[in-house]
Design a protein around this motif. Structure first.
Motif, PDB file in Angstrom:
ATOM      1  N   GLY A   1       0.818  -1.216   0.000  1.00  0.00           N
ATOM      2  CA  GLY A   1       0.000   0.000   0.000  1.00  0.00           C
ATOM      3  C   GLY A   1       0.848   1.260   0.000  1.00  0.00           C
ATOM      4  O   GLY A   1       1.793   1.395  -0.783  1.00  0.00           O
ATOM      5  N   TRP A   2       0.505   2.200   0.889  1.00  0.00           N
ATOM      6  CA  TRP A   2       1.182   3.499   0.912  1.00  0.00           C
ATOM      7  C   TRP A   2       2.676   3.354   1.129  1.00  0.00           C
ATOM      8  O   TRP A   2       3.472   4.032   0.480  1.00  0.00           O
ATOM      9  N   ASP A   3       3.087   2.493   2.061  1.00  0.00           N
ATOM     10  CA  ASP A   3       4.509   2.324   2.356  1.00  0.00           C
ATOM     11  C   ASP A   3       5.279   1.941   1.102  1.00  0.00           C
ATOM     12  O   ASP A   3       6.359   2.477   0.824  1.00  0.00           O
ATOM     13  N   ARG A   4       4.745   0.990   0.375  1.00  0.00           N
ATOM     14  CA  ARG A   4       5.429   0.513  -0.831  1.00  0.00           C
ATOM     15  C   ARG A   4       5.492   1.613  -1.881  1.00  0.00           C
ATOM     16  O   ARG A   4       6.535   1.810  -2.521  1.00  0.00           O
ATOM     17  N   ARG A   5       4.399   2.339  -2.063  1.00  0.00           N
ATOM     18  CA  ARG A   5       4.391   3.413  -3.058  1.00  0.00           C
ATOM     19  C   ARG A   5       5.404   4.496  -2.695  1.00  0.00           C
ATOM     20  O   ARG A   5       6.132   5.012  -3.553  1.00  0.00           O
ATOM     21  N   ALA A   6       5.473   4.834  -1.419  1.00  0.00           N
ATOM     22  CA  ALA A   6       6.422   5.851  -0.979  1.00  0.00           C
ATOM     23  C   ALA A   6       7.863   5.387  -1.162  1.00  0.00           C
ATOM     24  O   ALA A   6       8.738   6.159  -1.544  1.00  0.00           O
ATOM     25  N   ALA A   7       8.115   4.097  -0.898  1.00  0.00           N
ATOM     26  CA  ALA A   7       9.466   3.558  -1.076  1.00  0.00           C
ATOM     27  C   ALA A   7       9.882   3.606  -2.542  1.00  0.00           C
ATOM     28  O   ALA A   7      11.028   3.939  -2.872  1.00  0.00           O
ATOM     29  N   VAL A   8       8.948   3.277  -3.430  1.00  0.00           N
ATOM     30  CA  VAL A   8       9.236   3.352  -4.867  1.00  0.00           C
ATOM     31  C   VAL A   8       9.533   4.791  -5.264  1.00  0.00           C
ATOM     32  O   VAL A   8      10.462   5.061  -6.036  1.00  0.00           O
ATOM     33  N   ALA A   9       8.770   5.732  -4.733  1.00  0.00           N
ATOM     34  CA  ALA A   9       8.984   7.145  -5.049  1.00  0.00           C
ATOM     35  C   ALA A   9      10.366   7.605  -4.604  1.00  0.00           C
ATOM     36  O   ALA A   9      11.060   8.327  -5.334  1.00  0.00           O
ATOM     37  N   VAL A  10      10.787   7.182  -3.423  1.00  0.00           N
ATOM     38  CA  VAL A  10      12.115   7.567  -2.938  1.00  0.00           C
ATOM     39  C   VAL A  10      13.205   6.948  -3.801  1.00  0.00           C
ATOM     40  O   VAL A  10      14.203   7.596  -4.140  1.00  0.00           O
ATOM     41  N   GLU A  11      13.031   5.687  -4.176  1.00  0.00           N
ATOM     42  CA  GLU A  11      14.016   5.047  -5.052  1.00  0.00           C
ATOM     43  C   GLU A  11      14.074   5.746  -6.412  1.00  0.00           C
ATOM     44  O   GLU A  11      15.158   5.914  -6.990  1.00  0.00           O
ATOM     45  N   MET A  12      12.930   6.150  -6.928  1.00  0.00           N
ATOM     46  CA  MET A  12      12.911   6.855  -8.201  1.00  0.00           C
ATOM     47  C   MET A  12      13.565   8.234  -8.078  1.00  0.00           C
ATOM     48  O   MET A  12      14.164   8.733  -9.026  1.00  0.00           O
ATOM     49  N   ALA A  13      13.470   8.839  -6.893  1.00  0.00           N
ATOM     50  CA  ALA A  13      14.158  10.109  -6.656  1.00  0.00           C
ATOM     51  C   ALA A  13      15.664   9.900  -6.733  1.00  0.00           C
ATOM     52  O   ALA A  13      16.397  10.702  -7.335  1.00  0.00           O
ATOM     53  N   HIS A  14      16.143   8.815  -6.142  1.00  0.00           N
ATOM     54  CA  HIS A  14      17.572   8.495  -6.230  1.00  0.00           C
ATOM     55  C   HIS A  14      17.972   8.241  -7.685  1.00  0.00           C
ATOM     56  O   HIS A  14      19.027   8.704  -8.142  1.00  0.00           O
ATOM     57  N   ASP A  15      17.135   7.510  -8.387  1.00  0.00           N
ATOM     58  CA  ASP A  15      17.448   7.198  -9.786  1.00  0.00           C
ATOM     59  C   ASP A  15      17.514   8.464 -10.626  1.00  0.00           C
ATOM     60  O   ASP A  15      18.424   8.634 -11.455  1.00  0.00           O
ATOM     61  N   ALA A  16      16.563   9.371 -10.415  1.00  0.00           N
ATOM     62  CA  ALA A  16      16.537  10.617 -11.186  1.00  0.00           C
ATOM     63  C   ALA A  16      17.777  11.454 -10.920  1.00  0.00           C
ATOM     64  O   ALA A  16      18.392  12.009 -11.846  1.00  0.00           O
ATOM     65  N   VAL A  17      18.168  11.543  -9.650  1.00  0.00           N
ATOM     66  CA  VAL A  17      19.351  12.338  -9.296  1.00  0.00           C
ATOM     67  C   VAL A  17      20.618  11.697  -9.854  1.00  0.00           C
ATOM     68  O   VAL A  17      21.507  12.395 -10.366  1.00  0.00           O
ATOM     69  N   SER A  18      20.723  10.381  -9.775  1.00  0.00           N
ATOM     70  CA  SER A  18      21.932   9.711 -10.278  1.00  0.00           C
ATOM     71  C   SER A  18      22.104   9.896 -11.781  1.00  0.00           C
ATOM     72  O   SER A  18      23.222   9.810 -12.296  1.00  0.00           O
ATOM     73  N   ARG A  19      20.993  10.171 -12.482  1.00  0.00           N
ATOM     74  CA  ARG A  19      21.077  10.369 -13.935  1.00  0.00           C
ATOM     75  C   ARG A  19      21.476  11.799 -14.320  1.00  0.00           C
ATOM     76  O   ARG A  19      21.938  12.018 -15.431  1.00  0.00           O
ATOM     77  N   VAL A  20      21.290  12.754 -13.401  1.00  0.00           N
ATOM     78  CA  VAL A  20      21.609  14.144 -13.756  1.00  0.00           C
ATOM     79  C   VAL A  20      22.839  14.680 -13.027  1.00  0.00           C
ATOM     80  O   VAL A  20      23.403  15.696 -13.435  1.00  0.00           O
ATOM     81  N   ALA A  21      23.256  14.033 -11.957  1.00  0.00           N
ATOM     82  CA  ALA A  21      24.403  14.522 -11.187  1.00  0.00           C
ATOM     83  C   ALA A  21      25.695  14.284 -11.962  1.00  0.00           C
ATOM     84  O   ALA A  21      26.060  13.148 -12.239  1.00  0.00           O
ATOM     85  N   GLU A  22      26.353  15.360 -12.318  1.00  0.00           N
ATOM     86  CA  GLU A  22      27.631  15.255 -13.026  1.00  0.00           C
ATOM     87  C   GLU A  22      28.390  16.557 -12.855  1.00  0.00           C
ATOM     88  O   GLU A  22      27.834  17.585 -12.454  1.00  0.00           O
ATOM     89  N   SER A  23      29.655  16.490 -13.124  1.00  0.00           N
ATOM     90  CA  SER A  23      30.510  17.662 -12.981  1.00  0.00           C
ATOM     91  C   SER A  23      29.969  18.829 -13.811  1.00  0.00           C
ATOM     92  O   SER A  23      29.606  18.660 -14.978  1.00  0.00           O
TER      93      SER A  23
END
Length: 222
Positions: free
Chosen positions: A103-125
């Motif tokens: 339920g909510w816990d799982r959806r929130a965990a996915v959202a946080v993981e997707m936040a990490h994924d989004a940042v890892s794709r744009v973070a660069e020198s």
């Protein structure tokens, strides 16, 4: 600027604390809507003591903060364990749910993981540091969630990174992404899902330091 190798060594001791907390939660039993361990109620204070002792045994030193605090821990509710190592500027957090039903816990965990994924794709020198926060907050918003009160991103020294920060990221720089997802409706009071990770900026992007499981299930940390 923090050295990535030294940071990884410090993170390995912190990981021992998270694993010990996860195992204690995994071994706990639910009695009358509360978690019990070793025949006694499992409280935030007891869990923090377990985590700190494990870090010490691993050769480090850390201060543990557990939410929710001040009461017995309950099955099905998110338990956030944030460890601030004496050797690191910013805390690192994991969230565990005993007997979670999704339920909510799982959806929130996915959202946080997707936040990490989004940042890892744009973070660069050369990218502005504030972009880290923008990407993470936007991803949480896409799931209908809001960031918690803790800083979404920090420097290696522990200073919060603001969305308006135009300072350019540099190769070798260490930063911390630590988003906490909450329900934007205060009346919902669902707790929070918080998962942190240290990264180092490289010439071609960034990489995570000392990977640690991010599952909400305590058993995944054994």
């Amino acid at each position: 600027m923090a050295d990535a190798a030294e940071t990884e060594r410090a993170l390995s001791t912190v990981a021992a604390g998270h694993r010990a907390a996860a195992i204690r939660l995994d071994e706990a039993t639910a009695v009358d809507g509360r978690l019990r361990a070793d025949g006694e109620p499992l409280t935030a204070e007891r869990l923090a003591t377990v985590a700190e002792a494990a870090v010490s045994e691993a050769g480090g030193e850390a201060d543990a903060r557990v939410r929710p605090s001040g009461e017995d821990l309950r099955p099905g509710e998110p338990v956030v364990v944030a460890l601030r190592s004496a050797a690191l500027g910013a805390p690192i957090a994991r969230t565990f749910v005993v007997d979670g039903g999704g339920g909510w816990d799982r959806r929130a965990a996915v959202a946080v993981e997707m936040a990490h994924d989004a940042v890892s794709r744009v973070a660069e020198s050369g990218r502005p540091a504030g972009r880290l926060v923008d990407e993470a907050v936007a991803e949480l918003g896409a799931y209908g969630l809001a960031p918690g009160e803790t800083p979404v991103a920090r420097t290696a020294a522990g200073d919060p990174i603001d969305r308006s920060d135009e300072t350019s990221l540099a190769a070798g720089q260490v930063f911390v992404l630590d988003p906490a997802a909450v329900d934007p409706d205060p009346a919902a009071d669902r707790g929070r899902i918080r998962i942190g990770r240290y990264y180092v900026v490289t010439e071609s992007g960034c990489r995570a330091l000392a990977p640690l499981p991010t599952s909400l299930s305590p058993g995944a940390y054994r």
